[in-house]
Design an enzyme around this catalytic site. Structure first.
Site, PDB file in Angstrom:
ATOM      1  N   GLY A  43       6.158  55.516  27.448  1.00 16.46           N
ATOM      2  CA  GLY A  43       6.181  56.200  26.148  1.00 16.46           C
ATOM      3  C   GLY A  43       6.328  57.699  26.297  1.00 16.46           C
ATOM      4  O   GLY A  43       7.004  58.352  25.501  1.00 16.46           O
TER       5      GLY A  43
ATOM      6  N   GLU B  16      36.349  63.608  29.693  1.00 13.29           N
ATOM      7  CA  GLU B  16      37.303  63.702  30.817  1.00 13.29           C
ATOM      8  C   GLU B  16      37.824  62.322  31.225  1.00 13.29           C
ATOM      9  O   GLU B  16      38.030  62.036  32.393  1.00 13.29           O
ATOM     10  CB  GLU B  16      36.706  64.479  31.998  1.00 13.29           C
ATOM     11  CG  GLU B  16      36.514  65.940  31.611  1.00 13.29           C
ATOM     12  CD  GLU B  16      36.571  66.932  32.762  1.00 13.29           C
ATOM     13  OE1 GLU B  16      37.015  66.573  33.858  1.00 13.29           O
ATOM     14  OE2 GLU B  16      36.189  68.089  32.519  1.00 13.29           O
TER      15      GLU B  16
HETATM   16  C1  LIG Z   1      31.093  66.232  23.717  1.00 10.13           C
HETATM   17  C2  LIG Z   1      32.556  66.030  23.949  1.00 10.13           C
HETATM   18  C3  LIG Z   1      33.294  67.045  24.533  1.00 10.13           C
HETATM   19  C4  LIG Z   1      34.662  66.903  24.735  1.00 10.13           C
HETATM   20  N1  LIG Z   1      35.389  67.942  25.243  1.00 10.13           N
HETATM   21  C5  LIG Z   1      36.741  67.845  25.282  1.00 10.13           C
HETATM   22  C6  LIG Z   1      37.541  68.958  25.657  1.00 10.13           C
HETATM   23  O1  LIG Z   1      37.020  70.043  26.004  1.00 10.13           O
HETATM   24  N2  LIG Z   1      38.886  68.832  25.627  1.00 10.13           N
HETATM   25  C7  LIG Z   1      39.500  67.665  25.281  1.00 10.13           C
HETATM   26  O2  LIG Z   1      40.710  67.627  25.263  1.00 10.13           O
HETATM   27  N3  LIG Z   1      38.769  66.583  24.930  1.00 10.13           N
HETATM   28  C8  LIG Z   1      37.409  66.637  24.911  1.00 10.13           C
HETATM   29  N4  LIG Z   1      36.665  65.548  24.533  1.00 10.13           N
HETATM   30  C9  LIG Z   1      37.331  64.298  24.213  1.00 10.13           C
HETATM   31  C10 LIG Z   1      37.130  63.198  25.240  1.00 10.13           C
HETATM   32  O3  LIG Z   1      37.858  63.433  26.385  1.00 10.13           O
HETATM   33  C11 LIG Z   1      37.486  61.863  24.576  1.00 10.13           C
HETATM   34  O4  LIG Z   1      36.436  61.559  23.703  1.00 10.13           O
HETATM   35  C12 LIG Z   1      37.718  60.737  25.538  1.00 10.13           C
HETATM   36  O5  LIG Z   1      38.887  60.945  26.256  1.00 10.13           O
HETATM   37  C13 LIG Z   1      37.768  59.378  24.877  1.00 10.13           C
HETATM   38  O6  LIG Z   1      38.569  59.353  23.733  1.00 10.13           O
HETATM   39  P1  LIG Z   1      38.004  58.759  22.348  1.00 10.13           P
HETATM   40  O7  LIG Z   1      36.683  59.335  22.153  1.00 10.13           O
HETATM   41  O8  LIG Z   1      39.002  58.993  21.310  1.00 10.13           O
HETATM   42  O9  LIG Z   1      37.806  57.231  22.604  1.00 10.13           O
HETATM   43  P2  LIG Z   1      38.885  56.057  22.443  1.00 10.13           P
HETATM   44  O10 LIG Z   1      40.074  56.366  23.244  1.00 10.13           O
HETATM   45  O11 LIG Z   1      39.072  55.766  21.017  1.00 10.13           O
HETATM   46  O12 LIG Z   1      38.107  54.871  23.132  1.00 10.13           O
HETATM   47  C14 LIG Z   1      37.151  54.065  22.469  1.00 10.13           C
HETATM   48  C15 LIG Z   1      36.680  53.007  23.450  1.00 10.13           C
HETATM   49  O13 LIG Z   1      37.780  52.189  23.835  1.00 10.13           O
HETATM   50  C16 LIG Z   1      37.937  52.204  25.240  1.00 10.13           C
HETATM   51  N5  LIG Z   1      39.344  52.161  25.568  1.00 10.13           N
HETATM   52  C17 LIG Z   1      40.365  52.877  25.016  1.00 10.13           C
HETATM   53  N6  LIG Z   1      41.508  52.560  25.606  1.00 10.13           N
HETATM   54  C18 LIG Z   1      41.242  51.650  26.551  1.00 10.13           C
HETATM   55  C19 LIG Z   1      42.009  50.958  27.508  1.00 10.13           C
HETATM   56  N7  LIG Z   1      43.332  51.143  27.604  1.00 10.13           N
HETATM   57  N8  LIG Z   1      41.384  50.095  28.330  1.00 10.13           N
HETATM   58  C20 LIG Z   1      40.050  49.898  28.236  1.00 10.13           C
HETATM   59  N9  LIG Z   1      39.281  50.521  27.371  1.00 10.13           N
HETATM   60  C21 LIG Z   1      39.866  51.387  26.524  1.00 10.13           C
HETATM   61  C22 LIG Z   1      37.315  53.505  25.678  1.00 10.13           C
HETATM   62  O14 LIG Z   1      36.943  53.444  27.034  1.00 10.13           O
HETATM   63  C23 LIG Z   1      36.146  53.591  24.741  1.00 10.13           C
HETATM   64  O15 LIG Z   1      35.102  52.807  25.225  1.00 10.13           O
HETATM   65  C24 LIG Z   1      35.287  65.682  24.364  1.00 10.13           C
HETATM   66  C25 LIG Z   1      34.539  64.652  23.821  1.00 10.13           C
HETATM   67  C26 LIG Z   1      33.197  64.818  23.593  1.00 10.13           C
HETATM   68  C27 LIG Z   1      32.432  63.693  22.965  1.00 10.13           C
END
Ligand SMILES: Cc1cc2nc3c(=O)[nH]c(=O)nc-3n(C[C@H](O)[C@H](O)[C@H](O)COP(=O)(O)OP(=O)(O)OC[C@H]3O[C@@H](n4cnc5c(N)ncnc54)[C@H](O)[C@@H]3O)c2cc1C
Lengths: 388, 262
Positions: free
Chosen positions: A343, A366
């Protein structure tokens, strides 16, 4: 007790000592408050600049220290021991700086790298959009060539240090018909006409890091802000991420180590059933796994970072491994640390609560860990096809 | 501007142990660190250098191992440093210490600003700063906890904490000040300075190097000698008051009245 000898050079040892000192003296005392207030860690960015750390990966001719991926990993691991939100703010500046270092012209390097190395200006990297996360080729932000300048329209989402950074390397489509070969990288500066910032996100963890939209509304930038060649945008993004991903793994190692340290200390002094809980085999075995997995993560990150620095080509698979394993381990170890503190671990009075909330991002940004597995799997498929 | 900071290596207060029987510190196996107040002195010196230009030199009197303290000062950005070291300096009281440090500082060149910590946490006298200023023939301000630079005039406006309140004084250089921990937040080292410090050649100056008269240094030059040290005993009566806060307060007031305190 003997620690693993990673045979660091004297300079690398100095990087470790200094970044650990900053984590302990500057970061740990303020991390809970910054997590609560979501305030941008400017004070610590100043400390990191004064310590020359922003120049770690930048060549000496631009005022940096000429280190590689490995030196960067050593630094972020120790900073992450203190707080991964603050470390992410630091690391994002390298993520934004790498494209300039790798693909910039001599003029661009001379213009931007000295300020970046001195920590005078933070950098951000803008790829993600609302409809394009894992599938980065789906970006809609477009740049149009208008003779003596470029005009950019679109919105980037979740950009680390958005609004706080002064230099942005972004990817935009220049030829939609060419698909992934139709993207181009650009440098945009805070203050450029038509460039503004959208809402700041409220997050589960990583709260001292600022995550914000970049809004381009007929944003005009000079012709010489193109990075690399037209159509090279995704290659630049992928090369940048390949180089940066071991750093995310190293952040996972630092975070896991911090959670492990908290868990062992607590388990030694928490008395239940008349004895310290570390005397229960169930707890001991959890700690043993946490320690072994953390060390294994460290060994993997270090080995791969050194391989990259030795001049490896086509290291996407390795760099995906260096991100995937340590960040999955960081999630597991921080979760187990909360379990061991029971806890108390769930309460904000102890640091493992924040560590577990923070850890989750490492499996998402990333490139999600599913995407890392895709990269590794596809590389295996190719490798074995070539072997036949 | 020629800025000098005086620093001292002291036993690390976090690991030091006390030999209750002999009444002395157990120094074996204890790490040496820079006296905590001296970090604030170094920070003040660096800030002054950044404002005025010039260079900062660090001086310490101690065994050759005190080179480590100088190395740390260099890693924080101090330009150069020297260890004043000789067997003949052993056993110095504050009279001999200030004589020796003054000789070393004069050898470095006439200082514009000398900065010391308020006191060293081992000896705790707080006398070396003022004594040194008298020997150098410059004014001094002790216990500084705010500093403002009036640049055009080479004047510092200093807030000095006193037992009851504070004074604000303006002093023209040259001057010496001793500083409190509340004056500033010491910076962290930088990588470039750390690397420079690692390789730096740190001179050891002995009696003849600073041109000191041997009879005025060390034990020979020290009228004060420590005859014995003892551990304070705590034989005060202890009593824990029980009950609700109101009851505890009543009980406390009664006790204090009985004792004639109120
Ligand atoms: C706090 C934070 C900081 C960030 N900073 C930056 C930044 O500085 N610059 C930048 O450019 N971006 C940034 N991002 C974006 C980040 O890189 C993306 O969120 C990430 O690449 C995933 O994309 P999405 O969130 O749209 O998820 P989605 O692509 O929508 O994925 C949703 C789910 O589906 C899965 N999925 C999708 N496609 C596949 C596949 N082909 N096979 C298997 N599984 C799959 C994913 O693994 C995930 O579990 C940031 C995000 C956050 C939350």
């Amino acid at each position: 007790m003997t620690k693993v000898n990673y045979f660091l050079t004297e300079e690398q040892q100095m990087i470790v000592e200094l970044t650990r000192q900053i984590a302990e003296e500057k970061i740990i005392p303020v991390r809970a408050e910054l997590d609560e207030t979501e305030e941008f860690p400017w004070g610590i960015m100043k400390d990191l600049a004064q310590a020359d750390l922003f120049g770690l990966y930048i060549p000496e001719e631009y005022g940096g220290l000429g280190g590689g991926c490995f030196e960067n990993c050593l630094a972020v691991e120790q900073l992450a021991y203190g707080c991964i939100a603050i470390t992410t703010t630091f690391a994002a500046s390298a993520l934004g700086g790498y494209p300039i270092l790798l693909f910039g012209t001599d003029e661009q390097k001379a213009k931007y790298l000295p300020d970046i190395a001195a920590g005078k200006r933070l950098v951000a990297f803008g790829l993600t959009e609302a409809e394009a996360g894992s599938d980065a080729a789906g970006i809609r932000t477009a740049a149009i060539d208008e003779g003596d300048h470029w005009v950019i329209n679109g919105t980037k989402q979740w950009i680390t240090s958005g609004g706080e950074a002064e230099i942005y390397t972004i990817i935009a489509m220049t030829d939609r018909s060419k698909g992934a070969r139709g993207a181009t990288a650009f440098i945009v500066e805070k203050g450029d006409e038509g460039f503004s910032f959208g809402k700041k996100e409220r997050k589960m963890g990583l709260r001292a890091s600022s995550t914000r939209e970049l809004v381009f509304n007929d944003c005009r930038i000079p012709k010489d802000r193109i990075l690399g060649r037209r159509g090279q945008g995704f290659i630049i993004a992928m090369r940048t991420l390949d180089l940066a991903r071991p750093g995310i793994g190293a952040i996972g190692v630092g975070l896991a180590q911090a959670a492990l340290d908290e868990a062992v200390r607590y388990a030694r002094q928490r008395i239940q059933f008349g004895q310290p809980i570390i005397s229960f085999q169930a707890i001991q075995h959890m700690l043993a796994d946490m320690a072994t997995q953390t060390e294994a993560s460290r060994a993997l990150v270090y080995a791969i970072a050194k391989t990259i620095d030795a001049g490896a080509k086509n290291f996407s698979k390795l760099s995906a491994m260096a991100k995937l394993f340590p960040t999955d381990i960081a999630m597991k170890v921080t979760t187990d640390a909360v379990q061991i503190l029971g806890g108390y671990g769930y309460m904000k009075d102890y640091p493992v609560e924040k560590m577990m909330r923070d850890a989750k991002i490492l499996q998402i940004y990333e490139g999600t860990n599913q995407i890392q597995r895709n990269v590794i799997g596809q590389a295996l498929n190719k490798e074995y096809a070539n072997k036949q | 501007m020629n800025i000098v900071v005086c620093i001292k290596q002291v036993p690390d207060a976090r690991t030091v142990k006390f030999d209750q029987e002999k009444g002395t510190l157990v120094r074996e196996g204890v790490e040496s660190v820079i006296n905590p107040f001296d970090y604030n002195a170094i920070e003040a010196a660096l800030e002054l250098r950044d404002a005025f230009g010039g260079q900062v030199s660090a001086v310490t009197m101690g065994p050759p191992q005190a080179q480590e303290a100088i190395r740390e000062a260099l890693s924080l950005g101090v330009d150069k440093g020297v260890v004043v070291s000789d067997r003949a300096f052993a056993g110095s009281d504050t009279l001999a210490t200030t004589y020796t440090l003054a000789k070393a500082i004069e050898k470095l060149g006439a200082p514009d600003i000398v900065i010391c910590g308020k006191q060293a946490i081992d000896g705790d006298t707080g006398q070396v700063g003022p004594g040194l200023a008298v020997r150098l023939g410059i004014p001094y301000v002790t216990c500084v906890n705010e500093m403002e630079i009036l640049k055009g005039r080479n004047v510092l406006r200093l807030k000095r904490m006193c037992e009851q309140g504070y004074d604000i004084v303006e002093v023209e250089t040259p001057l010496l000040m001793t500083v409190l921990a509340t004056l500033n937040t010491p910076r962290v080292p930088s990588l470039k300075n750390k690397m420079r410090a690692r390789k730096a050649d740190i001179p050891l100056w002995d009696v003849s190097a600073i041109g000191a008269e041997p009879g005025r240094t060390g034990l020979a030059g020290s009228p004060t000698q420590v005859v014995s040290t003892s551990v304070p005993t705590f034989d005060a009566k202890k009593e824990m008051l029980e009950g609700e806060p109101e009851e505890q307060v009543d009980a406390l007031v009664t006790r204090l009245k009985e004792a004639g305190v109120i």
